[in-house]
Design a protein around this motif. Structure first.
Motif, PDB file in Angstrom:
ATOM      1  N   ALA A 216      -7.426   7.504  12.854  1.00  0.00           N
ATOM      2  CA  ALA A 216      -8.296   6.350  13.097  1.00  0.00           C
ATOM      3  C   ALA A 216      -8.283   5.966  14.577  1.00  0.00           C
ATOM      4  O   ALA A 216      -9.333   5.673  15.159  1.00  0.00           O
ATOM      5  CB  ALA A 216      -7.852   5.175  12.237  1.00  0.00           C
TER       6      ALA A 216
ATOM      7  N   LEU B  60      -8.868   7.705   6.515  1.00  0.00           N
ATOM      8  CA  LEU B  60      -8.688   7.921   5.071  1.00  0.00           C
ATOM      9  C   LEU B  60      -8.816   9.396   4.732  1.00  0.00           C
ATOM     10  O   LEU B  60      -8.012   9.954   3.980  1.00  0.00           O
ATOM     11  CB  LEU B  60      -9.729   7.123   4.279  1.00  0.00           C
ATOM     12  CG  LEU B  60      -9.492   5.613   4.190  1.00  0.00           C
ATOM     13  CD1 LEU B  60     -10.626   4.946   3.418  1.00  0.00           C
ATOM     14  CD2 LEU B  60      -8.166   5.335   3.501  1.00  0.00           C
TER      15      LEU B  60
ATOM     16  N   MET C  33      -4.001   8.477   0.462  1.00  0.00           N
ATOM     17  CA  MET C  33      -5.028   7.601   1.007  1.00  0.00           C
ATOM     18  C   MET C  33      -4.505   6.175   1.151  1.00  0.00           C
ATOM     19  O   MET C  33      -4.839   5.483   2.113  1.00  0.00           O
ATOM     20  CB  MET C  33      -6.258   7.619   0.105  1.00  0.00           C
ATOM     21  CG  MET C  33      -7.402   8.396   0.712  1.00  0.00           C
ATOM     22  SD  MET C  33      -8.657   8.767  -0.489  1.00  0.00           S
ATOM     23  CE  MET C  33      -9.425   7.193  -0.702  1.00  0.00           C
ATOM     24  N   LEU C  34      -3.703   5.740   0.189  1.00  0.00           N
ATOM     25  CA  LEU C  34      -3.127   4.399   0.294  1.00  0.00           C
ATOM     26  C   LEU C  34      -2.252   4.303   1.542  1.00  0.00           C
ATOM     27  O   LEU C  34      -2.317   3.319   2.278  1.00  0.00           O
ATOM     28  CB  LEU C  34      -2.301   4.073  -0.951  1.00  0.00           C
ATOM     29  CG  LEU C  34      -3.091   3.844  -2.238  1.00  0.00           C
ATOM     30  CD1 LEU C  34      -2.144   3.686  -3.412  1.00  0.00           C
ATOM     31  CD2 LEU C  34      -3.972   2.619  -2.113  1.00  0.00           C
TER      32      LEU C  34
ATOM     33  N   LEU D 149       0.838  -1.200   0.000  1.00  0.00           N
ATOM     34  CA  LEU D 149       0.000   0.000   0.000  1.00  0.00           C
ATOM     35  C   LEU D 149       0.875   1.253   0.000  1.00  0.00           C
ATOM     36  O   LEU D 149       0.619   2.217  -0.724  1.00  0.00           O
ATOM     37  CB  LEU D 149      -0.915   0.012   1.224  1.00  0.00           C
ATOM     38  CG  LEU D 149      -2.018  -1.048   1.217  1.00  0.00           C
ATOM     39  CD1 LEU D 149      -2.850  -0.943   2.480  1.00  0.00           C
ATOM     40  CD2 LEU D 149      -2.900  -0.881  -0.003  1.00  0.00           C
TER      41      LEU D 149
ATOM     42  N   VAL E  62      -7.987  -6.886   2.215  1.00  0.00           N
ATOM     43  CA  VAL E  62      -8.088  -5.476   1.809  1.00  0.00           C
ATOM     44  C   VAL E  62      -6.926  -5.106   0.889  1.00  0.00           C
ATOM     45  O   VAL E  62      -7.106  -4.435  -0.131  1.00  0.00           O
ATOM     46  CB  VAL E  62      -8.102  -4.551   3.060  1.00  0.00           C
ATOM     47  CG1 VAL E  62      -7.992  -3.095   2.647  1.00  0.00           C
ATOM     48  CG2 VAL E  62      -9.357  -4.774   3.864  1.00  0.00           C
TER      49      VAL E  62
ATOM     50  N   THR F  50      -7.273  -3.804  -2.834  1.00  0.00           N
ATOM     51  CA  THR F  50      -6.710  -2.513  -3.237  1.00  0.00           C
ATOM     52  C   THR F  50      -5.812  -2.680  -4.453  1.00  0.00           C
ATOM     53  O   THR F  50      -5.841  -1.867  -5.374  1.00  0.00           O
ATOM     54  CB  THR F  50      -5.893  -1.901  -2.082  1.00  0.00           C
ATOM     55  OG1 THR F  50      -6.650  -2.019  -0.891  1.00  0.00           O
ATOM     56  CG2 THR F  50      -5.581  -0.452  -2.353  1.00  0.00           C
TER      57      THR F  50
ATOM     58  N   ALA G 206     -12.251   4.387  10.299  1.00  0.00           N
ATOM     59  CA  ALA G 206     -11.633   4.137   8.996  1.00  0.00           C
ATOM     60  C   ALA G 206     -11.847   5.321   8.067  1.00  0.00           C
ATOM     61  O   ALA G 206     -10.923   5.786   7.384  1.00  0.00           O
ATOM     62  CB  ALA G 206     -12.207   2.860   8.373  1.00  0.00           C
TER      63      ALA G 206
ATOM     64  N   GLY H 121      -2.886   8.772   9.128  1.00  0.00           N
ATOM     65  CA  GLY H 121      -4.001   7.838   9.018  1.00  0.00           C
ATOM     66  C   GLY H 121      -4.173   7.034  10.295  1.00  0.00           C
ATOM     67  O   GLY H 121      -5.280   6.886  10.822  1.00  0.00           O
TER      68      GLY H 121
ATOM     69  N   ILE I  47      -4.071   2.984   9.050  1.00  0.00           N
ATOM     70  CA  ILE I  47      -5.288   2.617   9.784  1.00  0.00           C
ATOM     71  C   ILE I  47      -5.246   1.140  10.159  1.00  0.00           C
ATOM     72  O   ILE I  47      -5.514   0.758  11.289  1.00  0.00           O
ATOM     73  CB  ILE I  47      -6.537   2.868   8.899  1.00  0.00           C
ATOM     74  CG1 ILE I  47      -6.700   4.354   8.626  1.00  0.00           C
ATOM     75  CG2 ILE I  47      -7.789   2.290   9.558  1.00  0.00           C
ATOM     76  CD1 ILE I  47      -7.704   4.647   7.529  1.00  0.00           C
ATOM     77  N   MET I  48      -4.861   0.303   9.199  1.00  0.00           N
ATOM     78  CA  MET I  48      -4.896  -1.137   9.451  1.00  0.00           C
ATOM     79  C   MET I  48      -3.762  -1.583  10.372  1.00  0.00           C
ATOM     80  O   MET I  48      -3.889  -2.563  11.087  1.00  0.00           O
ATOM     81  CB  MET I  48      -4.847  -1.889   8.124  1.00  0.00           C
ATOM     82  CG  MET I  48      -6.092  -1.636   7.287  1.00  0.00           C
ATOM     83  SD  MET I  48      -6.314  -2.833   5.978  1.00  0.00           S
ATOM     84  CE  MET I  48      -4.836  -2.602   5.034  1.00  0.00           C
TER      85      MET I  48
ATOM     86  N   LEU J  13      -4.496   4.285   4.549  1.00  0.00           N
ATOM     87  CA  LEU J  13      -5.143   2.979   4.702  1.00  0.00           C
ATOM     88  C   LEU J  13      -4.197   2.006   5.412  1.00  0.00           C
ATOM     89  O   LEU J  13      -4.595   1.292   6.334  1.00  0.00           O
ATOM     90  CB  LEU J  13      -5.538   2.441   3.320  1.00  0.00           C
ATOM     91  CG  LEU J  13      -6.198   1.071   3.272  1.00  0.00           C
ATOM     92  CD1 LEU J  13      -7.498   1.073   4.047  1.00  0.00           C
ATOM     93  CD2 LEU J  13      -6.438   0.632   1.831  1.00  0.00           C
TER      94      LEU J  13
END
Lengths: 305, 340
Positions: A50, A68, A199-200, A20, A148, A152, A64, A46, A206-207, A203
């Motif tokens: 989150a 983002l 955003m990638l 990502l 995910v 993606t 989430a 991110g 966040i994860m 993401l």
């Protein structure tokens, strides 16, 4: 055997996370020719956004979205204020300016949230383990990360090779002057692409939150690993980033998991073996990068042939 | 980089006189500085100046490959840290008497540890430079960063020599007839070393070798077409540059009497790059001014607020965006000479 499967899956999960980030960096580098060190800061933004929303509201969906949105908005603001002026500069200026941004973002995070890491619980819905093959259980959350990441990657592929904006991105990467001459608002396109890359990174942040601590400096550790991914995969190639990320993720995880036991079998002193194994496994992916460079200086799947 | 490079013929004569004048002024300031510091009751300034001088050695070394040859290395802190660790490890063995690599090595004499640090850093730079030079441009930046990170992790894992915590050097390395433990004496030692190193660099830059490096920066392809084997030149430049950084690291280890992996943290590499760029890359004295400017700014901001990086970061961004060529570019802009 069970451990091997589990650790391989961990490696794949780390690989997708790196993908990502690497995809965002590659996208930005490929089309705008900018190397953005602050990609790691967007990863951190991110994660923090989150984490804060998750603890405040308890809603992981909101968290989430917030992560983002924060990454994309700050990313686009960054593009508008700073990166935009760097397109025509050499890579050194880009590195240094984005290095300055990192200092700012890290210290700002300290001011806002302190040095103590934040911890985020795994969403209850995704908490638990899945039975994969005989006797091997694997955390659902990590499987979701892999899923995910895969989605993606697929989405990026479709976006770039099948849609109109993807066509513009590819055209812009090949010859930006021509695209501009054809009447495309290239500035807007650049901002959008930068937002997408941000955003990638967001993401990924966040994860990562629930499986490791959310803390200042988390972005840079992963950023440098991402550079290794990009050098191994080939600069400017998303396919290369994908392959490189998986290789780096798996090699790194497996070395850390198995090298200590392996060396302990071979060496007399256990503590020395552990220290050595710790050193080698931390350096492992960099050694891998050196080997790849020796064989293929342009990386495994370079952008142009 | 090639486009912004000033034409070397344009800047030869008057610049030469100006830079000699500048050099003389600088030396006078450096000689008077410790006495002035005592006079105004700020003896800590001497220690700060020592630090700046040491960092200026490292920055000048980076300038050789980055400013003159156009090789943007983002891993220079690695050689700096290795130089420091050579001092730390040799000191450790000289105290404990344990053999190193099975040999009775160990030293606490500056005349031994400095050359050792230079040689070891040069060897490492040779190995990693040979690999990194297989790439160029962005890849070179990334790869030098990654290699430096690898060396960083190696020393973090090196529990025998303190790992994360680093090594404490209880006594500065000794020199015959001099008391290195005295701050002022150590200042003079560092200043002398720096002057010698800058003189060597000036000879290198002015030599045929230096001209080739300059040519490589402007157009490597053209140099290759002229029959120059550019790889060898770049590699030698990397080694010299690594040696200089090792020298600086060895001095810094003595100055702080402490060595830790933090010295080769990637942000340190970034700071070296900033010193070169802020001072004016590709100029002999630029890195010295860059080091003084950056460290001075950092000290000022740090004295003012603990969150100084929030201010330093944007300042650095502004410097990169709007002053082409750092301090010298700023001076040019103020003088109205416009254009980078």
């Amino acid at each position: 055997m069970a451990l091997l499967i589990e650790q391989s899956l961990n490696g794949i999960q780390l690989g997708f996370m790196l993908f990502l980030l690497a995809a965002g960096l590659t996208l930005i580098f490929g089309i705008m020719g900018v190397i953005n060190l602050a990609q790691g800061s967007l990863f951190m933004v991110g994660a923090y956004a989150a984490a804060v929303v998750a603890t405040q509201t308890g809603s992981y969906v909101l968290a989430a979205i917030a992560g983002l949105a924060a990454a994309a908005i700050i990313g686009m603001a960054m593009e508008y204020l700073v990166i935009r002026r760097l397109y025509a500069r050499d890579h050194l200026d880009q590195v240094l300016a984005t290095f300055g941004l990192i200092l700012f973002f890290n210290q700002m995070t300290v001011i806002l949230f302190g040095r103590q890491p934040l911890f985020v619980r795994i969403p209850p819905l995704l908490d638990g383990s899945v039975h994969i093959v005989a006797g091997v259980y694997y955390p659902l959350y990590r499987l979701v990360i892999i899923g995910v990441g895969l989605l993606t990657a697929l989405g990026l592929y479709i976006l770039i090779s099948r849609t109109r904006i993807g066509m513009l991105i590819r055209a812009g990467a090949t010859n930006r002057e021509m695209v501009r001459a054809l009447g495309v608002d290239i500035r807007l396109l650049y901002t959008i692409v930068f937002g997408l890359g941000a955003m990638l990174a967001g993401l990924a942040g966040i994860m990562t939150g629930p499986i490791s601590a959310v803390q200042v400096g988390m972005g840079e550790q992963v950023l440098i690993l991402t550079f290794v991914v990009i050098v191994i995969g080939g600069v400017g190639s998303i396919r290369g980033a994908f392959v490189g990320a998986l290789i780096v993720g798996i090699v790194d995880t497996l070395l850390r998991a198995f090298l200590p036991t392996l060396l302990r079998h071979m060496m007399a002193s256990g503590s020395e073996a552990d220290a050595l194994a710790g050193g080698i496994s931390a350096m492992g992916v960099y050694l891998l990068m050196a080997i790849v460079l020796l064989v293929r200086p342009k990386g495994l799947l370079p952008a142009n042939g | 980089m090639a486009e912004t490079a000033p034409n070397p013929t344009q800047r030869s004569k008057p610049k030469n006189v100006r830079s000699r004048l500048l050099l003389a002024q600088l030396l006078v300031i450096l000689v008077v500085l410790p006495y002035l510091a005592n006079l105004i009751g700020q003896p800590a300034l001497t220690s700060l100046a020592t630090r700046i001088i040491i960092l200026a050695i490292a920055a000048a070394s980076l300038n050789l490959i980055m400013g003159y040859a156009g090789l943007a290395s983002f891993g220079h802190a690695a050689w700096y840290g290795i130089g420091a660790y050579v001092v730390g490890i040799l000191y450790r063995h000289s105290v404990s008497g344990d053999p190193l690599f099975g040999l009775p090595l160990g030293a606490d004499q500056l005349l031994i540890t400095l050359p050792a640090a230079i040689i070891v850093a040069g060897l490492f730079a040779a190995v990693f430079g040979a690999l990194a030079l297989r790439t160029s441009g962005v890849q070179f930046i990334m790869i030098t960063l990654a290699f430096a990170q690898m060396i960083f992790f190696f020393f973090v894992a090196l529990k025998a020599y303190g790992g994360d915590d680093g090594l404490i050097i209880r006594r500065r390395n000794a020199l015959p007839f001099l008391d290195t433990r005295d701050g002022l004496t150590f200042y003079w030692i560092c200043l002398t070393v720096a002057v010698v190193w800058y003189a060597i660099l000036s000879r290198i830059v002015g030599s045929r070798f230096g001209r080739v490096l300059e040519g490589i920066r402007q157009s490597e392809r053209r140099m290759a077409a002229m029959g120059v084997r550019t790889y060898g030149y770049k590699l030698v430049a990397c080694i010299i540059s690594g040696m200089g950084a090792g020298l600086a690291g060895a001095l810094m280890a003595n100055h702080m009497r402490f060595v830790s992996p933090d010295m080769m943290h990637w942000t340190q590499s970034g700071e070296f790059m900033f010193m070169v760029i802020l001072g004016g890359s590709g100029t002999l004295l630029g890195p010295a001014f860059g080091a003084a400017g950056l460290i001075g700014l950092e000290s000022l901001l740090a004295a003012w607020t603990e969150n100084w990086q929030v201010i330093l970061g944007p300042l650095l961004v502004l410097a990169i965006l709007f002053t082409r060529g750092g301090l010298s570019g700023l001076a040019r802009m103020i003088r109205g000479g416009a254009r980078g």
